[in-house]
Structure formats: structure tokens, C-alpha cells
Design an enzyme around this catalytic site. Structure first.
Site, PDB file in Angstrom:
ATOM      1  N   ASP A 167      -1.906  14.015  24.103  1.00 59.79           N
ATOM      2  CA  ASP A 167      -2.068  14.613  25.480  1.00 59.79           C
ATOM      3  C   ASP A 167      -2.997  15.574  25.040  1.00 59.79           C
ATOM      4  O   ASP A 167      -3.373  15.941  24.206  1.00 59.79           O
ATOM      5  CB  ASP A 167      -0.727  15.029  26.151  1.00 59.79           C
ATOM      6  CG  ASP A 167      -0.893  14.931  27.554  1.00 59.79           C
ATOM      7  OD1 ASP A 167      -1.883  15.610  28.297  1.00 59.79           O
ATOM      8  OD2 ASP A 167       0.256  14.330  28.271  1.00 59.79           O
ATOM      9  N   GLY A 222      -6.057  15.766  22.605  1.00 55.45           N
ATOM     10  CA  GLY A 222      -7.321  15.503  22.941  1.00 55.45           C
ATOM     11  C   GLY A 222      -7.407  15.013  24.272  1.00 55.45           C
ATOM     12  O   GLY A 222      -6.436  15.084  25.069  1.00 55.45           O
ATOM     13  N   PHE A 245      -7.822  11.590  26.862  1.00 54.65           N
ATOM     14  CA  PHE A 245      -7.923  10.258  26.716  1.00 54.65           C
ATOM     15  C   PHE A 245      -9.053   9.664  27.376  1.00 54.65           C
ATOM     16  O   PHE A 245      -9.502   8.424  27.390  1.00 54.65           O
ATOM     17  CB  PHE A 245      -6.661   9.539  27.150  1.00 54.65           C
ATOM     18  CG  PHE A 245      -6.105  10.074  28.558  1.00 54.65           C
ATOM     19  CD1 PHE A 245      -6.995  10.320  29.647  1.00 54.65           C
ATOM     20  CD2 PHE A 245      -5.017  10.128  28.928  1.00 54.65           C
ATOM     21  CE1 PHE A 245      -6.727  10.904  30.920  1.00 54.65           C
ATOM     22  CE2 PHE A 245      -4.447  10.599  30.004  1.00 54.65           C
ATOM     23  CZ  PHE A 245      -5.058  10.989  31.189  1.00 54.65           C
ATOM     24  N   HIS A 294      -2.077   5.208  37.799  1.00 51.06           N
ATOM     25  CA  HIS A 294      -1.717   5.330  39.168  1.00 51.06           C
ATOM     26  C   HIS A 294      -2.457   6.475  39.664  1.00 51.06           C
ATOM     27  O   HIS A 294      -2.586   6.755  40.779  1.00 51.06           O
ATOM     28  CB  HIS A 294      -0.321   5.226  39.668  1.00 51.06           C
ATOM     29  CG  HIS A 294       0.527   6.278  39.776  1.00 51.06           C
ATOM     30  ND1 HIS A 294       1.526   6.698  40.529  1.00 51.06           N
ATOM     31  CD2 HIS A 294       0.645   7.605  38.500  1.00 51.06           C
ATOM     32  CE1 HIS A 294       2.099   7.760  40.029  1.00 51.06           C
ATOM     33  NE2 HIS A 294       1.406   8.210  39.098  1.00 51.06           N
TER      34      HIS A 294
END
Length: 345
Positions: A208, A234, A236, A254
Site C-alpha cells: 500500500d 508504493g 499500484f 469498486h
């Protein structure tokens, strides 16, 4: 859902009255918010209390508070006893701050900024843009970054709501064939910790943003899995840790439109081993007129999260195909949260 059950029970009610109850259903949610904000359930933890006592403790008007409590008692939240004192009911216990699976923070958070954003729903329907951003002048997570107390309440809300989900997921999905699991966007690690505790042969990687990862070490240590879980920071959108044979994303996709979702899934595809698995934890919207809470959650995503949406099975199949995966399995839990499994092609 409670209102839906009530409507089904009241089959003899005139249709017009059913529609009036639906049109005013926010009366219940606003009353619930008030009780949560005032901490009423915490005051009743040790037994029944008179309304005068509750009013004195909360700095409210006794007559007005009585009317609020009487209304909530009529829908099963609190109860009035023969001594004219209010007591907890099974539903009301979820409003206690320290109760297992408490929804107090959820009721407060979604009764404040999110409720106000719903007041501007027409903006989202007309434009397709976030009413939250239109109202507050910034995206929701930027707002929380600039308003730490609201952000803390929201984080507590999400943690409490996901507590049941993670228990059901670890019980329903078979993780035993996985050797190295990468939790992408896994927050402070409570979810991957629950998986590792239930599956002692799995090694984990929690991935994360740096500011989030900082708070994960203590969580993993407290759960006794820190030696089996590497922490990596980091973005994503740029890349994810390589070498995992399974990559799991819980309530990440979502939040995103298709373009950004596919970018992340492609990063997972590049990083995982051959024939690796992709696991998405999301709600899948059923077809037709079937009642499903996720259909209204989808409207909330439209209002509050720019680009966010709930998706159907076909829409997830399209995301998987565009990212190099084949949707292979869907396991739905009792809370209607699904584990959507894809195999790397």
C-alpha cells in the site's frame, strides 16, 4: 433492508402508504445517526436509564430526546420498559463504541459528509460526476486527508464493517494452495493477517502507500504474523511486488473506473507467476429486479467516489479479459460479498 422487511410484513398496507414510508425512510437513518452521535448506546451498556438521565448525560432536551428514543424503539432500536426507562435491544448493541462489529462510526460518518452529498444526488445523475466533489470542492479521500477527525471516523467505519467480511472470506474461500499471497491496497493489514492466521503455510506481502504501510507493522505483530508478511510501499498504478502466485484486492476495484481498474490488474498480471491467481473481493450486482443492497451502494459510489461503481458478473468478466485473466470462480458469502477468482492467461 429493515424497511424492506417491514414493507413485506405490512402486506395489507395501502400502496400509497408504502410509497410514503419509502419516501421518508431517511427519517430512520437520521434518527439512527443522532443516537450514534450522542453515544446513547454506550450510556445504556450497564442497564436501563431514564430519559432524564440520558438527556443530562448528553446535554440534550429531555422531551425531545424521549421522542427520538420512542421513534427508534418503534423500529427495534432501543426499547422502553414498564418503568419508562430505555434499554438496549440486539440491534442497538451495534451502536456501542466498543461492541464487536460496531457500526457507530459508520452511522456517524455516513450521516455527515456522505449524507450531505446525497442531498445533491441530482447533480450526479445529470452529470455523471461526484456530488461529494461538487459540494466540498475536492475528492472524498483528499477531503479526509485535510479533515483528520472526519477521516479517522471514516477509517473506523470501514474497519468495523469489514470485520465480518474478512471472517466470512477466510472461512468460505480455500487459500490452502497458495504459497505467496500479495494483498494489493491492503491497508494496515488486518485482512491479510486473518488469512495468514487461518493458513499457516502461506507467506504474505502487504502492499500500500507509504503513509498507510507505516501503521501496518503493529497490526501484523499484534496478530502474530509479522514474520510471515513483508511490508512493501508504493503505488499500484505504477507497479506491484513481483513473485506472488496469488494477488488479492479487497474493495479496491469498486473505487475505480474501468481504465484505472484495468491498469492495476495488468500490473498484477505482469508481477505474478505463470498460472497465478487474481482474487477480487467485491459485491456483484445481480440481474433483473432482485433486491440487493449493492445496487444502492452503486449509487453511493457515483455520488461520493469519482469513477467508483459496483459491477455485474459480465462487467467483471470484461475487466478480467482486458487484463489478461479468465474469470474462473465466484464464491459468495453470507454478507453478499464475493471472492471473484481469475486465472492468469
Amino acid at each position: 433492508m429493515f424497511l424492506q422487511e417491514n414493507t413485506q410484513i405490512s402486506q395489507d398496507m395501502p400502496s400509497q402508504m408504502v410509497m410514503i414510508e419509502l419516501a421518508t425512510s431517511y427519517w430512520i437513518s437520521r434518527s439512527l445517526y443522532a443516537a450514534a452521535k450522542l453515544g446513547i448506546a454506550d450510556l445504556l451498556k450497564d442497564g436501563p436509564k431514564s430519559c432524564d438521565h440520558l438527556a443530562s448525560s448528553t446535554g440534550t432536551n429531555a422531551g425531545s430526546l424521549y421522542r427520538l428514543m420512542r421513534a427508534l424503539a418503534s423500529v427495534g432500536i432501543f426499547a422502553l420498559d414498564e418503568q419508562e426507562c430505555f434499554t438496549l435491544t440486539p440491534l442497538a448493541t451495534y451502536l456501542q463504541s466498543d461492541a464487536p462489529n460496531s457500526i457507530r462510526a459508520f452511522a456517524i460518518s455516513f450521516g455527515e459528509e456522505h449524507y450531505r452529498a446525497w442531498g445533491d444526488i441530482i447533480h450526479s445523475i445529470q452529470t455523471g460526476d461526484s456530488a461529494f466533489q461538487n459540494l466540498y470542492g475536492m475528492p472524498v479521500f483528499q477531503y479526509y486527508a485535510q479533515n483528520p477527525q472526519a477521516g479517522k471516523t471514516f477509517d473506523e467505519a470501514m474497519t468495523s464493517v469489514s470485520a465480518t467480511d474478512k471472517t466470512e472470506i477466510t472461512g468460505e474461500y480455500d487459500f490452502s494452495s497458495i504459497r505467496k499471497l500479495v494483498d494489493v491496497g491492503g491497508g494496515r493489514g488486518s485482512f491479510i493477517a486473518s488469512i495468514l492466521k487461518a493458513n499457516p503455510t502461506i507467506e504474505g506481502i502487504l502492499f500500500d502507500q507509504p503513509s498507510v504501510i507505516e501503521g501496518a507493522k503493529s497490526v501484523l505483530e499484534a496478530e502474530g504474523v509479522s514474520k510471515r508478511c513483508e511490508l512493501v510501499a508504493g503505488s499500484f498504478f505504477e507497479s506491484v511486488p513481483s513473485g506472488g502466485d496469488a494477488y488479492i484486492l479487497k474493495y479496491v476495484i469498486h473505487l475505480l473506473d474501468d481504465e484505472r481498474a484495468i491498469a492495476i490488474l495488468k500490473n498484477c498480471h505482469r508481477a505474478m507467476v505463470e498460472n497465478g491467481k487474481l482474487l477480487l473481493v467485491e459485491r456483484i450486482i445481480p440481474p433483473g429486479n432482485e433486491p440487493f443492497w449493492g445496487k444502492f451502494l452503486d449509487i453511493h459510489m457515483l455520488i461520493a467516489i469519482s469513477g467508483g461503481r459496483e459491477r455485474t458478473k459480465m462487467e467483471y468478466e470484461a475487466l478480467f479479459e482486458a487484463s489478461g485473466f479468465k474469470l474462473s470462480k465466484i464464491i459468495t458469502t453470507k454478507s453478499n460479498v464475493s471472492v471473484i477468482e481469475g486465472i492468469r492467461l
